[in-house]
Design a protein around this motif. Structure first.
Motif, PDB file in Angstrom:
ATOM      1  N   GLY A 116       1.011  -1.398  -0.092  1.00  0.00           N
ATOM      2  CA  GLY A 116      -0.293   0.104   0.190  1.00  0.00           C
ATOM      3  C   GLY A 116       1.024   1.500   0.381  1.00  0.00           C
ATOM      4  N   ARG A 117       2.075   1.877   0.953  1.00  0.00           N
ATOM      5  CA  ARG A 117       2.639   2.447   0.854  1.00  0.00           C
ATOM      6  C   ARG A 117       3.222   2.666  -0.477  1.00  0.00           C
ATOM      7  NH1 ARG A 117       4.669   1.429   7.078  1.00  0.00           N
ATOM      8  NH2 ARG A 117       6.512   2.599   5.867  1.00  0.00           N
ATOM      9  N   SER A 118       4.000   1.823  -1.019  1.00  0.00           N
ATOM     10  CA  SER A 118       4.922   1.800  -2.453  1.00  0.00           C
ATOM     11  C   SER A 118       4.219   1.834  -3.016  1.00  0.00           C
ATOM     12  CB  SER A 118       5.645   0.279  -2.105  1.00  0.00           C
ATOM     13  OG  SER A 118       4.906  -0.839  -2.912  1.00  0.00           O
ATOM     14  N   GLY A 119       2.805   2.046  -3.237  1.00  0.00           N
ATOM     15  CA  GLY A 119       2.299   2.088  -4.484  1.00  0.00           C
ATOM     16  C   GLY A 119       3.208   1.347  -5.870  1.00  0.00           C
ATOM     17  N   GLY A 120       3.034  -0.153  -5.296  1.00  0.00           N
ATOM     18  CA  GLY A 120       3.525  -1.217  -6.306  1.00  0.00           C
ATOM     19  C   GLY A 120       5.067  -1.658  -6.656  1.00  0.00           C
ATOM     20  N   LEU A 121       5.495  -0.561  -6.612  1.00  0.00           N
ATOM     21  CA  LEU A 121       7.351  -0.339  -7.025  1.00  0.00           C
ATOM     22  C   LEU A 121       8.182   0.428  -6.270  1.00  0.00           C
ATOM     23  CD1 LEU A 121       8.355  -1.548 -10.202  1.00  0.00           C
ATOM     24  CD2 LEU A 121       8.028   1.520 -10.219  1.00  0.00           C
ATOM     25  N   VAL A 122       9.013  -0.427  -5.951  1.00  0.00           N
ATOM     26  CA  VAL A 122      10.370  -0.112  -5.410  1.00  0.00           C
ATOM     27  C   VAL A 122      11.738  -0.092  -6.246  1.00  0.00           C
ATOM     28  CG1 VAL A 122      10.372  -1.704  -3.679  1.00  0.00           C
ATOM     29  CG2 VAL A 122      11.101   0.547  -2.816  1.00  0.00           C
ATOM     30  N   HIS A 123      12.520   0.997  -5.882  1.00  0.00           N
ATOM     31  CA  HIS A 123      13.648   0.424  -5.925  1.00  0.00           C
ATOM     32  C   HIS A 123      14.837   0.175  -5.441  1.00  0.00           C
ATOM     33  CE1 HIS A 123      13.768   3.088 -10.073  1.00  0.00           C
ATOM     34  NE2 HIS A 123      13.245   2.067 -10.072  1.00  0.00           N
ATOM     35  N   LEU A 124      15.334  -1.230  -5.095  1.00  0.00           N
ATOM     36  CA  LEU A 124      15.929  -2.064  -3.876  1.00  0.00           C
ATOM     37  C   LEU A 124      17.102  -2.758  -4.680  1.00  0.00           C
ATOM     38  CD1 LEU A 124      14.396  -4.791  -2.491  1.00  0.00           C
ATOM     39  CD2 LEU A 124      16.525  -4.691  -2.126  1.00  0.00           C
ATOM     40  N   ALA A 125      18.547  -1.681  -3.870  1.00  0.00           N
ATOM     41  CA  ALA A 125      19.917  -2.006  -4.247  1.00  0.00           C
ATOM     42  C   ALA A 125      20.353  -1.690  -3.133  1.00  0.00           C
ATOM     43  CB  ALA A 125      20.158  -0.923  -5.507  1.00  0.00           C
ATOM     44  N   ALA A 126      21.863  -2.081  -3.251  1.00  0.00           N
ATOM     45  CA  ALA A 126      22.905  -1.310  -2.297  1.00  0.00           C
ATOM     46  C   ALA A 126      23.051   0.141  -2.531  1.00  0.00           C
ATOM     47  CB  ALA A 126      23.922  -2.148  -2.255  1.00  0.00           C
ATOM     48  N   SER A 127      23.667   0.545  -0.923  1.00  0.00           N
ATOM     49  CA  SER A 127      23.410   2.179  -1.579  1.00  0.00           C
ATOM     50  C   SER A 127      25.054   2.173  -1.652  1.00  0.00           C
ATOM     51  CB  SER A 127      23.583   2.543   0.175  1.00  0.00           C
ATOM     52  OG  SER A 127      22.142   2.730   0.701  1.00  0.00           O
ATOM     53  N   ASN A 128      24.953   3.948  -2.667  1.00  0.00           N
ATOM     54  CA  ASN A 128      25.952   4.126  -3.380  1.00  0.00           C
ATOM     55  C   ASN A 128      26.416   3.390  -4.205  1.00  0.00           C
ATOM     56  OD1 ASN A 128      26.056   6.069  -1.528  1.00  0.00           O
ATOM     57  ND2 ASN A 128      27.140   4.931  -0.303  1.00  0.00           N
ATOM     58  N   VAL A 129      26.735   3.986  -5.929  1.00  0.00           N
ATOM     59  CA  VAL A 129      27.466   3.396  -6.200  1.00  0.00           C
ATOM     60  C   VAL A 129      29.123   3.187  -6.933  1.00  0.00           C
ATOM     61  CG1 VAL A 129      25.322   4.128  -7.858  1.00  0.00           C
ATOM     62  CG2 VAL A 129      27.368   5.418  -7.590  1.00  0.00           C
ATOM     63  N   THR A 130      29.509   1.981  -7.903  1.00  0.00           N
ATOM     64  CA  THR A 130      30.440   2.359  -8.390  1.00  0.00           C
ATOM     65  C   THR A 130      30.337   2.613  -9.848  1.00  0.00           C
ATOM     66  OG1 THR A 130      33.117   1.469  -8.074  1.00  0.00           O
ATOM     67  CG2 THR A 130      31.247   0.006  -7.936  1.00  0.00           C
ATOM     68  N   SER A 131      31.482   1.474 -10.242  1.00  0.00           N
ATOM     69  CA  SER A 131      31.184   1.245 -11.892  1.00  0.00           C
ATOM     70  C   SER A 131      31.651  -0.744 -11.771  1.00  0.00           C
ATOM     71  CB  SER A 131      32.505   1.832 -12.720  1.00  0.00           C
ATOM     72  OG  SER A 131      34.086   0.974 -11.955  1.00  0.00           O
ATOM     73  N   TRP A 132      32.389  -1.088 -13.293  1.00  0.00           N
ATOM     74  CA  TRP A 132      32.335  -2.647 -12.675  1.00  0.00           C
ATOM     75  C   TRP A 132      33.839  -2.333 -12.599  1.00  0.00           C
ATOM     76  CZ3 TRP A 132      28.970  -6.516 -11.852  1.00  0.00           C
ATOM     77  CH2 TRP A 132      27.986  -6.028 -12.683  1.00  0.00           C
ATOM     78  N   HIS A 133      34.633  -1.456 -12.839  1.00  0.00           N
ATOM     79  CA  HIS A 133      36.598  -2.190 -12.477  1.00  0.00           C
ATOM     80  C   HIS A 133      36.264  -1.391 -11.006  1.00  0.00           C
ATOM     81  CE1 HIS A 133      39.766   0.630 -11.840  1.00  0.00           C
ATOM     82  NE2 HIS A 133      40.729  -0.372 -12.911  1.00  0.00           N
ATOM     83  N   GLY A 134      34.981  -0.841 -10.213  1.00  0.00           N
ATOM     84  CA  GLY A 134      35.493  -0.019  -8.870  1.00  0.00           C
ATOM     85  C   GLY A 134      35.060  -1.798  -8.374  1.00  0.00           C
TER      86      GLY A 134
END
Ligand SMILES: NC(=O)c1ccc[n+]([C@@H]2O[C@H](COP(=O)([O-])OP(=O)(O)OC[C@H]3O[C@@H](n4cnc5c(N)ncnc54)[C@H](OP(=O)(O)O)[C@@H]3O)[C@@H](O)[C@H]2O)c1
Length: 302
Positions: free
Chosen positions: A207-225
């Protein structure tokens, strides 16, 4: 509560089974119990299993192969989830489903929000988007969690490939212009478990999400990183490695069949602010995964 988990031989499915056990009876389904290439049989199977909630990480995930197997990818990633969604809507059973950053075209550098328009570059991305749309159109209680760059201490994934190559090769050449959050299956499973544990449980979260949520680890890097961090993590653990150089290359220098998004950053505001679930930094997930590899396999350093 009877919790059906599909795809239990996969990265996310196998991480989910133990984490959801405290919330009810987990029915752990591999493809012999629920075969997503046979959508017509799904309702009958669900009638027998009688789940109170369905968690569906099973998917056709061979991104490059999908370019030549469009029908198979759409059958498993769109037609089958639609059949599941119809049964679930009819019985008012919540359906938790998974999707991907590959629904986006990867333009720009801003993290993608749930409200941004998808435009997949690959057959796999298109098949996952068709699955999302089919579930939404059916209109039952559902939550689709889009995740990115999934890896686990088991199975075939980038993390395991780098662990192997680092022991075999002096030099690695790794793509440095695609950005995203490497997300361990454990992080995904913990977040889903937090939804079950929340007051009001999964239905409240839907109900709260509206049916769609992005769920990943925090922060980003590249494949090289990511590759560099894997190697540093192994070295810190005293593992003997052959690799002395990890060279950054462009996507164009590593030709593969399916086009990948350059920008796979997912905006996690909905997850944290609307659902109250925060995920650890990707490097924390990596540290845990390295520990798990050595704890589970009994593999000796070096
Ligand atoms: N892997 C990634 O980098 C990534 C990134 C973003 C989103 N996702 C999404 O996250 C979810 C989980 O992915 P994952 O990494 O855990 O996938 P995975 O490790 O490739 O596992 C896929 C699972 O689906 C099962 N499966 C495949 N075809 C099936 C069929 N016809 N009938 C029944 N089961 C079938 C597989 O069973 P078998 O072992 O029998 O083949 C396996 O258990 C998926 O929705 C995926 O699209 C993944």
């Amino acid at each position: 509560m009877r919790i059906l988990v599909t795809g239990i031989t996969g990265q996310v499915g196998s991480a989910l089974v133990p984490r959801l056990a405290p919330f009810g009876t987990v029915i752990a389904a591999d493809r012999t119990l629920i075969d997503l290439t046979k959508p017509d049989e799904i309702a009958g199977r669900l009638d027998e299993i009688k789940p109170d909630v369905i968690v569906n990480p099973a998917a056709y995930t061979a991104v490059d192969k999908a370019e030549d197997e469009r029908e198979a990818a759409f059958l498993v990633n769109a037609t089958a989830p639609a059949a599941m969604a119809r049964w679930a809507a009819d019985k008012r059973v919540p359906l938790l489903h998974f999707s991907t950053d590959y629904v986006f075209d990867g333009s720009g550098t801003t993290p993608w929000k749930e409200t941004d328009a998808p435009a997949p570059l690959s057959v796999y991305g298109a098949s996952k988007l068709a699955g999302e749309r089919a579930i939404r159109e059916v209109g039952g209680p559902h939550l689709i969690a889009r995740t990115s760059w999934v890896y686990a201490p088991v199975g075939a994934n980038f993390f395991r490939t780098i662990m192997r190559l680092a022991k075999e090769r002096e030099e690695l050449r790794i793509v440095a212009d695609q950005f995203g959050a490497p997300t361990s299956a454990s992080i995904i499973a913990e977040a889903i478990a937090a939804m079950f544990a929340a007051p009001g449980g999964v239905l409240q979260m839907i109900g709260r999400s509206g049916g769609l949520v992005h769920l990943a680890a925090s922060n980003v890097t590249s494949w090289h990183g990511f590759a560099t961090a894997i190697i540093e993590g192994l070295r810190a653990r005293g593992v003997a490695l052959k690799t002395s150089r990890v060279l950054p290359i462009a996507t164009s220098e590593y030709p593969v069949k399916a086009q990948r998004p350059l920008n796979s950053r997912l905006d996690l505001t909905n997850l944290s602010q609307t659902l109250g679930i925060s995920t650890p930094d990707w490097s924390i997930g990596l540290k845990t995964a390295i520990e798990e590899v050595y704890a589970n396999s009994g593999e000796r350093n070096g």
